[in-house]
Design an enzyme around this catalytic site. Structure first.
Site, short mmCIF file in Angstrom:
data_model
loop_
_atom_site.label_atom_id
_atom_site.label_comp_id
_atom_site.label_asym_id
_atom_site.label_seq_id
_atom_site.Cartn_x
_atom_site.Cartn_y
_atom_site.Cartn_z
N SER A 144 0.86 -1.19 0.00
CA SER A 144 0.00 0.00 0.00
C SER A 144 0.89 1.23 0.00
CB SER A 144 -0.87 0.01 1.25
OG SER A 144 -1.52 1.26 1.40
N TYR A 158 -1.53 -0.74 10.29
CA TYR A 158 -1.71 -1.23 8.91
C TYR A 158 -0.52 -0.80 8.06
CZ TYR A 158 -3.69 -1.35 4.15
OH TYR A 158 -3.90 -1.56 2.80
P1 NAP Z 1 -11.68 -5.87 0.30
O1 NAP Z 1 -12.57 -5.34 -0.76
O2 NAP Z 1 -12.02 -5.62 1.73
O3 NAP Z 1 -11.55 -7.46 0.07
C1 NAP Z 1 -10.76 -8.18 0.96
C2 NAP Z 1 -10.64 -9.62 0.50
O4 NAP Z 1 -9.77 -10.29 1.41
C3 NAP Z 1 -11.95 -10.36 0.50
O5 NAP Z 1 -11.95 -11.24 -0.60
C4 NAP Z 1 -11.89 -11.15 1.82
O6 NAP Z 1 -12.60 -12.37 1.79
C5 NAP Z 1 -10.42 -11.44 1.91
N1 NAP Z 1 -9.94 -11.73 3.25
C6 NAP Z 1 -9.92 -10.92 4.34
N2 NAP Z 1 -9.37 -11.55 5.38
C7 NAP Z 1 -9.00 -12.80 4.93
C8 NAP Z 1 -8.40 -13.92 5.52
N3 NAP Z 1 -8.04 -13.92 6.82
N4 NAP Z 1 -8.20 -15.02 4.76
C9 NAP Z 1 -8.58 -15.06 3.45
N5 NAP Z 1 -9.16 -14.02 2.84
C10 NAP Z 1 -9.39 -12.91 3.58
O7 NAP Z 1 -10.17 -5.39 0.11
P2 NAP Z 1 -9.44 -4.62 -1.12
O8 NAP Z 1 -9.67 -3.18 -0.97
O9 NAP Z 1 -9.77 -5.30 -2.39
O10 NAP Z 1 -7.91 -4.87 -0.72
C11 NAP Z 1 -7.15 -5.94 -1.24
C12 NAP Z 1 -5.69 -5.73 -0.84
O11 NAP Z 1 -5.24 -4.47 -1.32
C13 NAP Z 1 -5.45 -5.71 0.67
O12 NAP Z 1 -4.23 -6.35 0.97
C14 NAP Z 1 -5.36 -4.24 0.99
O13 NAP Z 1 -4.58 -3.98 2.15
C15 NAP Z 1 -4.68 -3.72 -0.27
N6 NAP Z 1 -4.91 -2.29 -0.48
C16 NAP Z 1 -6.16 -1.80 -0.69
C17 NAP Z 1 -6.33 -0.43 -0.87
C18 NAP Z 1 -7.69 0.20 -1.09
O14 NAP Z 1 -7.80 1.44 -1.03
N7 NAP Z 1 -8.73 -0.56 -1.34
C19 NAP Z 1 -5.23 0.42 -0.82
C20 NAP Z 1 -3.96 -0.12 -0.62
C21 NAP Z 1 -3.82 -1.47 -0.45
P3 NAP Z 1 -14.18 -12.47 2.16
O15 NAP Z 1 -14.90 -11.80 1.04
O16 NAP Z 1 -14.49 -13.92 2.21
O17 NAP Z 1 -14.36 -11.77 3.45
#
Ligand code: NAP
Length: 249
Positions: A144, A158
């Site tokens: 991130s 985080y």
């Molecule tokens: P999201 O929409 O909240 O989706 C999270 C995903 O992770 C879901 O598929 C969830 O599964 C899964 N998950 C959570 N805990 C888990 C566990 N213990 N074991 C297996 N699966 C798990 O998140 P996102 O925004 O797409 O983010 C994805 C990645 O990008 C993360 O690493 C996040 O830190 C990084 N990121 C995101 C942003 C942003 O602004 N969105 C920015 C920087 C970095 P379920 O659906 O089954 O709950």
């Protein structure tokens, strides 16, 4: 040529789901890991199959060693050979200052964001590295821009977990560079997904435009394109890269 299965942890929603579709369009088969949301994972699998690729859904908490080992064993039996891994599963927690946080929050955050990445990478290396009889492959870790900015008064825990991902990416890339396995990270900025609800403000992406030089949040598909490229044969000489996808942030 892009062949074999890419496992995407947290592939049921958000960036992971978009990555599944991007990778399918590039010719890969896809394994979609999820923790709770089986319905969404099945929907993504259906979209992958509609693109003509194989899709497997597999439930596991990436923070749990036994569940991760069982997930990889199931893919060994049920899916085309592993070609790569996207360590995408990750969580944030409520916006807070450090002096308002408790240890349970930190442990869960590091268990999923850091230990989960290490567990899945270890299992993947045993299948991909030519040292272990594998055919090579690639790993992409989700870091991130918070790793660089620190997320003060928001979630420094985080940010610290993502800083660990950056260091891990550099080290593992060098460890595996002569073994046919490339390791890179993508550092998204503020992307419009469900994750922001967990920080207490679902509308954070729309409210944050002043913080973003491009003056808009990113879309999951824009991050997925970088993930897909790093896993593809086009990125054959790229390893140890930390690729910012943050609209200039
Ligand atoms: P999201 O929409 O909240 O989706 C999270 C995903 O992770 C879901 O598929 C969830 O599964 C899964 N998950 C959570 N805990 C888990 C566990 N213990 N074991 C297996 N699966 C798990 O998140 P996102 O925004 O797409 O983010 C994805 C990645 O990008 C993360 O690493 C996040 O830190 C990084 N990121 C995101 C942003 C942003 O602004 N969105 C920015 C920087 C970095 P379920 O659906 O089954 O709950």
């Amino acid at each position: 040529m892009n062949t074999g299965t890419i496992l995407i942890t947290g592939g049921s929603r958000g960036i992971g789901a978009a990555a599944a579709l991007d990778l399918a369009r590039r010719g890969f088969d896809v394994a979609i890991n999820y923790q709770r949301d089986e319905t969404s994972a099945a929907a993504v699998a259906g979209q992958v199959r509609a693109l003509g690729r194989q899709a497997t859904t597999v439930q596991a908490d990436v923070a749990d060693e036994a569940q991760v080992e069982a997930m990889f064993a199931r893919l060994d039996a049920d899916a085309p050979p592993l070609a790569g891994l996207v360590n995408n599963a990750g969580i944030v927690a409520m916006k807070a200052r450090l002096d308002q946080m408790d240890v349970a929050r930190w442990r869960r955050m590091f268990d999923i964001n850091v230990i989960g990445t290490l567990l899945c990478s270890r299992a993947a290396v045993k299948r991909l590295s030519i040292r272990h009889g594998g055919r090579g492959g690639a790993i992409v870790n989700l870091s991130s821009v918070a790793a660089v900015l620190g997320a003060p008064a928001m979630y420094v825990d985080y940010a610290a977990s993502k800083g660990a991902i950056d260091s891990f990416t550099i080290g593992l890339a060098r460890e595996l560079a002569a073994e046919g396995v490339r390791v890179n990270a993508v550092r998204p900025g503020i992307i419009d997904t469900d994750i922001h609800a967990a920080s207490g403000d679902r509308a954070r992406p729309q409210k944050s435009t002043d913080l973003i030089p491009m003056q808009r949040p990113g879309r999951a598909e824009e991050v997925a394109a970088a993930i897909g490229w790093l896993l593809s044969a086009e990125a054959s000489y790229t390893t140890g890269a930390l690729l910012d996808v943050g609209g200039g942030r």
